[in-house]
Design a protein around this motif. Structure first.
Motif, PDB file in Angstrom:
ATOM      1  N   THR A   1       0.813  -1.188   0.062  1.00 40.52           N
ATOM      2  CA  THR A   1      -0.049  -0.032  -0.161  1.00 40.52           C
ATOM      3  C   THR A   1       0.964   1.095   0.037  1.00 40.52           C
ATOM      4  O   THR A   1       2.190   1.269   0.616  1.00 40.52           O
ATOM      5  CB  THR A   1      -1.064  -0.048   1.205  1.00 40.52           C
ATOM      6  N   GLU A   2       0.259   2.328  -0.799  1.00 45.19           N
ATOM      7  CA  GLU A   2       1.326   3.553  -0.816  1.00 45.19           C
ATOM      8  C   GLU A   2       0.824   4.454   0.607  1.00 45.19           C
ATOM      9  O   GLU A   2       1.457   5.529   0.334  1.00 45.19           O
ATOM     10  CB  GLU A   2       0.654   4.359  -1.969  1.00 45.19           C
ATOM     11  N   SER A   3       0.203   4.120   1.530  1.00 46.76           N
ATOM     12  CA  SER A   3      -0.126   5.101   2.467  1.00 46.76           C
ATOM     13  C   SER A   3       1.086   4.801   3.428  1.00 46.76           C
ATOM     14  O   SER A   3       1.538   3.708   3.815  1.00 46.76           O
ATOM     15  CB  SER A   3      -1.698   4.664   3.096  1.00 46.76           C
ATOM     16  N   TRP A   4       1.367   6.111   4.342  1.00 47.43           N
ATOM     17  CA  TRP A   4       2.214   6.028   5.322  1.00 47.43           C
ATOM     18  C   TRP A   4       1.689   5.409   6.792  1.00 47.43           C
ATOM     19  O   TRP A   4       0.294   5.241   7.011  1.00 47.43           O
ATOM     20  CB  TRP A   4       2.542   7.339   5.579  1.00 47.43           C
ATOM     21  N   LEU A   5       2.530   4.723   7.483  1.00 46.26           N
ATOM     22  CA  LEU A   5       2.025   4.263   8.595  1.00 46.26           C
ATOM     23  C   LEU A   5       2.152   5.494   9.821  1.00 46.26           C
ATOM     24  O   LEU A   5       2.896   6.046   9.844  1.00 46.26           O
ATOM     25  CB  LEU A   5       3.168   3.309   9.111  1.00 46.26           C
ATOM     26  N   VAL A   6       0.864   5.423  10.434  1.00 41.98           N
ATOM     27  CA  VAL A   6       0.746   6.494  11.555  1.00 41.98           C
ATOM     28  C   VAL A   6       1.276   5.969  13.030  1.00 41.98           C
ATOM     29  O   VAL A   6       1.097   4.680  13.190  1.00 41.98           O
ATOM     30  CB  VAL A   6      -0.730   6.853  11.688  1.00 41.98           C
ATOM     31  N   GLU A   7       2.122   6.676  13.451  1.00 32.98           N
ATOM     32  CA  GLU A   7       2.833   6.408  14.761  1.00 32.98           C
ATOM     33  C   GLU A   7       1.646   6.450  15.759  1.00 32.98           C
ATOM     34  O   GLU A   7       1.110   7.605  16.055  1.00 32.98           O
ATOM     35  CB  GLU A   7       4.025   7.022  15.028  1.00 32.98           C
ATOM     36  N   HIS A   8       1.547   5.460  16.722  1.00 31.80           N
ATOM     37  CA  HIS A   8       0.737   5.428  17.821  1.00 31.80           C
ATOM     38  C   HIS A   8       1.529   5.319  19.087  1.00 31.80           C
ATOM     39  O   HIS A   8       1.946   4.331  19.495  1.00 31.80           O
ATOM     40  CB  HIS A   8      -0.509   4.738  17.796  1.00 31.80           C
ATOM     41  N   LYS A   9       1.877   6.552  19.758  1.00 28.54           N
ATOM     42  CA  LYS A   9       3.004   6.493  20.692  1.00 28.54           C
ATOM     43  C   LYS A   9       2.661   5.486  21.981  1.00 28.54           C
ATOM     44  O   LYS A   9       3.563   4.886  22.504  1.00 28.54           O
ATOM     45  CB  LYS A   9       3.618   7.991  21.045  1.00 28.54           C
ATOM     46  N   TYR A  10       1.309   5.716  22.408  1.00 26.76           N
ATOM     47  CA  TYR A  10       0.942   5.015  23.748  1.00 26.76           C
ATOM     48  C   TYR A  10       0.970   3.644  23.328  1.00 26.76           C
ATOM     49  O   TYR A  10       1.335   2.692  24.260  1.00 26.76           O
ATOM     50  CB  TYR A  10      -0.366   5.490  23.883  1.00 26.76           C
ATOM     51  N   SER A  11       0.718   3.352  22.186  1.00 25.95           N
ATOM     52  CA  SER A  11       0.811   1.604  21.977  1.00 25.95           C
ATOM     53  C   SER A  11       2.194   1.361  21.466  1.00 25.95           C
ATOM     54  O   SER A  11       2.407  -0.114  21.350  1.00 25.95           O
ATOM     55  CB  SER A  11      -0.290   1.146  20.899  1.00 25.95           C
ATOM     56  N   GLY A  12       3.028   2.181  21.092  1.00 29.18           N
ATOM     57  CA  GLY A  12       4.209   1.838  20.474  1.00 29.18           C
ATOM     58  C   GLY A  12       4.190   1.305  19.050  1.00 29.18           C
ATOM     59  O   GLY A  12       5.165   0.455  18.832  1.00 29.18           O
ATOM     60  N   ARG A  13       3.071   1.324  18.531  1.00 28.30           N
ATOM     61  CA  ARG A  13       2.818   0.610  16.983  1.00 28.30           C
ATOM     62  C   ARG A  13       2.625   1.867  16.029  1.00 28.30           C
ATOM     63  O   ARG A  13       2.560   2.957  16.057  1.00 28.30           O
ATOM     64  CB  ARG A  13       1.737  -0.169  17.237  1.00 28.30           C
ATOM     65  N   LEU A  14       3.160   1.363  14.790  1.00 28.13           N
ATOM     66  CA  LEU A  14       2.780   1.968  13.620  1.00 28.13           C
ATOM     67  C   LEU A  14       1.513   1.388  12.777  1.00 28.13           C
ATOM     68  O   LEU A  14       1.490  -0.011  12.699  1.00 28.13           O
ATOM     69  CB  LEU A  14       4.026   1.793  12.550  1.00 28.13           C
ATOM     70  N   VAL A  15       0.716   2.077  12.381  1.00 27.14           N
ATOM     71  CA  VAL A  15      -0.562   1.488  12.211  1.00 27.14           C
ATOM     72  C   VAL A  15      -1.237   2.327  10.637  1.00 27.14           C
ATOM     73  O   VAL A  15      -1.038   3.348  10.659  1.00 27.14           O
ATOM     74  CB  VAL A  15      -1.803   1.955  13.109  1.00 27.14           C
ATOM     75  N   CYS A  16      -1.641   1.403   9.990  1.00 27.66           N
ATOM     76  CA  CYS A  16      -2.042   2.024   8.597  1.00 27.66           C
ATOM     77  C   CYS A  16      -3.739   2.118   8.805  1.00 27.66           C
ATOM     78  O   CYS A  16      -4.413   1.090   9.113  1.00 27.66           O
ATOM     79  CB  CYS A  16      -1.727   1.001   7.707  1.00 27.66           C
ATOM     80  N   HIS A  17      -4.272   3.255   8.892  1.00 29.69           N
ATOM     81  CA  HIS A  17      -5.632   3.527   8.931  1.00 29.69           C
ATOM     82  C   HIS A  17      -6.399   3.274   7.875  1.00 29.69           C
ATOM     83  O   HIS A  17      -7.540   3.125   7.847  1.00 29.69           O
ATOM     84  CB  HIS A  17      -5.838   4.969   9.587  1.00 29.69           C
ATOM     85  N   LEU A  18      -5.808   2.848   6.863  1.00 30.00           N
ATOM     86  CA  LEU A  18      -6.391   2.572   5.477  1.00 30.00           C
ATOM     87  C   LEU A  18      -6.705   1.032   5.496  1.00 30.00           C
ATOM     88  O   LEU A  18      -7.855   0.528   5.251  1.00 30.00           O
ATOM     89  CB  LEU A  18      -5.779   3.053   4.265  1.00 30.00           C
TER      90      LEU A  18
END
Length: 720
Positions: free
Chosen positions: A441-458
């Motif tokens: 996927t071409e979408s950037w991963l969004v950093e979620h600092k509290y969970s320590g994860r990178l998430v694709c909201h798409l």
């Protein structure tokens, strides 16, 4: 022998024909089991031809199922919507028949109740059992537990006739709304508006009214009067109220309960299967009279629908973007026209389509020009970030921080609005510049600092934040680019370490209970500063909230969307409208790098009409909605080469139609999603052109590789 046409809840282009003995008494709308290939599948009877000799050569209907039939109006709506959306009617049917369990009688459970007979031998234990049984009807095990005695004592009371077994349905009918109750006292303006919409309800037939009121003007109380009027029309009259978000559906229940003494029937994706089964059965039977739900509730098989209310009708959440793509507001108007019922479209910032229809007299235009009671609209001011920038690496200008501080010193609440979830929208390697993207996927991963994860909201993809860059292997090289609500919260805590601060987003309030809890704490002054995404703009009423700071008003203007200016005005107006909804005066500060943009000037002047007049003129000159029609066709394939070949073939096969422009194919802005390469066509047509017929004819001309997917979007809202 009868010929029976059956529509299955599958992506099939039309009903299939079967034979059935006339003695089976099959009627349109009934639920049946019939064979498709080697499978037996549940479907709905779409038509019956009595005594048709040709039926003898057809496969036979296997079984007729119990349960109320799908009403004729629902079947008509399915056929119309399938043609309009250019979808197989079976896909629409699947949205109507959402709970197969509801076709059968509900499960029951056994409870014990006292008969009034005195047992021949009334021991102390038996007396305790009878005393507990008189309090509440429960099962035998629970009754013996409450009476602190053995199951034998309870059995003995049943055997001697002092207790009787009762079978109780797990899905009892819903309590009826109490129509003798009255609503809140209305102002003269509200009363006049309520009388106008109630008169249309009483007149019957198809009417559409735009209930156009500024934020805090009491639109809900006005349309609740219309709901009460519609329910009084007939003993089985039904009303549907659509809300744009599940969270808002949950938060609104108390207002409906206060007005009618009962909780409305809920329908949305988050309700459990048991509640879904009960709701579907009672709605189809006509016993569920007041339904509140998200967009999918529109497709339920109402027996006698008299009124549809669409609250926050401008909200883009009414557009379904996956599966069957549709605009619930537009389909609701069509459903009302087919069923001869009324529609109320409520908003403080109506969509241009709705506003133009009201201006042209197609819809009644009912206005609420002032806030209810002593409340006044907030003062709105632009903060030019070029003149008043935040500190380096920060996102809040000194003016925003000062505005919140002043509110807190007065014992009031503040809201910071940032329409981005997570901590940062982009994670970048400082060493090599590598950007973390979702796989395939071409979408950037969004950093979620509290969970320590990178998430694709798409796509929903999630991974722990790596310790080192996967490209250059440099450890601890990642930097966070841009702000999300978590990053804004971090900055707010630096400025206000003693304040009670919380985030309001779909990550922090994943269900209705969490939303209700947070809203209650905000209403009870247990939160000082709320930091929220767009979920905070939708209908919430916080009495002590007086300051709103919009962190990035320019965010919605990016991307070249046809409706970018309209949406930005609507959303920022709604957010600013959360301030000062009661006695205390409100204030809203809007941070922007483009203060001279027409949308920003209109927000500062609170001049909705001037802004929309300019938008309408631009749309009319360009032949864009509502003065023209748009549609999109998205071609997806597992390889770039196949996507290019398929889209080229599609383009060559497109019919030539006067008054219709076809643009593309072009790579979609998000050119790869879940490994599928995407190409887009955009269609613009004059109002008189049947775009659905054009799309159906075009699709019928093309035969593509089996791996290629073609998605049709009538009236697109997303251009990604």
């Amino acid at each position: 022998m009868d010929k029976v046409s059956v529509l299955f809840p599958l992506p099939l282009p039309e009903p299939f024909d079967y034979r059935a003995a006339s003695a089976m008494g099959i009627e349109p709308g009934m639920h049946v089991i019939a064979p498709i290939g080697s499978r037996l599948v549940r479907g709905v009877v779409w038509g019956v031809e009595r005594n048709n000799p040709a039926a003898a050569n057809l496969k036979a209907i296997e079984e007729v199922l119990p349960g109320p039939p799908v009403p004729e109006i629902s079947r008509t709506f399915v056929d119309w919507a399938a043609k309009y959306l250019v979808r197989p009617p079976g896909d629409l049917m699947r949205m109507v028949v959402r709970s197969p369990d509801a076709l059968f009688p509900p499960p029951t459970y056994t409870v014990l109740a006292p008969t009034g007979e005195t047992p021949p031998k009334l021991t102390e234990a038996r007396a305790r059992v009878l005393e507990e049984a008189a309090k509440e009807q429960v099962n035998a095990a629970e009754l013996s537990r409450r009476a602190e005695t053995s199951s034998a004592v309870v059995k003995g009371l049943v055997d001697c006739g002092a207790l009787v077994k009762l079978e109780i349905s797990e899905d009892p009918p819903y309590p009826a709304p109490d129509l003798s109750r009255t609503g809140k006292d209305l102002s003269d303006i509200q009363q006049a508006a309520a009388e106008e919409v109630c008169a249309s309800v009483r007149a019957g037939g198809f009417h559409v009214a735009l209930l156009d009121g500024v934020t805090g003007s009491g639109k809900t109380e006005v349309y609740l009067e219309a709901v009460a009027e519609a329910l009084k029309l007939e003993p089985d009259a039904q009303v549907l109220v659509l809300l744009p978000e599940i969270a808002l559906t949950q938060a609104a229940m108390s207002r409906f309960n206060a007005r009618f003494g009962v909780t409305p029937v809920e329908w949305h994706s988050a309700i459990p299967q048991k509640a879904r089964r009960r709701a579907w059965r009672e709605i189809t039977a006509g016993r569920a009279r007041l339904v509140v739900g998200a967009r999918s509730a529109l497709f339920l098989p109402y027996k006698n629908l008299k009124l549809i209310v669409i609250d926050e009708e401008h909200d883009p959440s009414y557009k379904q973007e996956e599966g069957v793509i549709y605009q619930a507001r537009d389909l609701a108007v069509a459903r009302a026209k087919l069923g001869e019922c009324m529609v109320i479209l409520a908003s403080a910032t109506p969509s241009l389509e709705t506003l133009v229809n009201a201006q042209l007299g197609r819809y009644a235009h009912v206005k609420l020009a002032a806030r209810h009671g002593v409340a006044e609209l907030p003062d709105v001011e632009l903060v030019d970030l070029k003149d008043s920038p935040p500190e380096k690496g920060k996102w809040l200008s000194p003016k925003l921080v000062r505005g919140a501080a002043e509110a807190l010193l007065r014992g009031e609440q503040a809201l910071f609005y940032m329409n981005r979830r997570g901590y940062a929208p982009l994670t970048l390697c400082r060493a090599c510049g590598h950007r973390m993207k979702s796989p395939e996927t071409e979408s950037w991963l969004v950093e979620h600092k509290y969970s320590g994860r990178l998430v694709c909201h798409l796509t929903g993809f999630s991974m722990p934040k790596p310790k080192a860059c996967p490209e250059c292997l440099t450890p601890d090289s990642f930097t966070s680019i841009g702000p999300g609500v978590e990053r804004i919260e971090e900055e707010v805590r630096e400025h206000f370490p003693e304040a009670r601060i919380e985030i309001f987003s779909s990550d922090t309030t994943p269900n209705g209970d969490a939303v209700r809890d947070l809203v209650a704490r905000m209403e009870n002054n247990e939160i000082d500063i709320l930091i929220g995404t767009q979920i905070v703009a939708k209908g919430h009423n916080f009495p002590n909230l007086t300051f709103v700071g919009v962190v990035d008003a320019d965010l919605g203007l990016k991307g070249g969307d046809l409706r970018a200016g309209e949406r930005t005005f609507q959303l920022v107006s709604q957010v600013a409208g959360r301030a000062g909804r009661h006695e205390k005066k409100g204030r809203a500060l809007i941070q922007t790098y483009a203060p001279h943009e027409p949308v920003m000037q209109a927000l500062a002047a609170q001049d909705r009409d001037a802004f929309f007049a300019a938008e309408i003129a631009e749309r009319e000159a360009a032949g864009m909605p509502p003065y023209g029609r748009l549609a999109a066709v998205i071609v997806s394939a597992p390889s770039e080469q196949l996507a290019n070949e398929a889209s080229k073939t599609m383009g060559e096969k497109a019919p030539i139609v006067e008054g219709l422009d076809l643009w593309g194919p072009a790579p979609a802005p998000l050119s790869v999603i879940r490994g599928m390469h995407r190409r887009r066509f955009l269609i613009r047509a004059n109002r008189g052109v049947d775009v659905s017929a054009f799309l159906a004819a075009w699709a019928g001309r093309v035969k593509l590789h089996s791996a290629v997917r073609v998605q049709i979007d009538v009236d697109p809202y997303s251009f990604l």
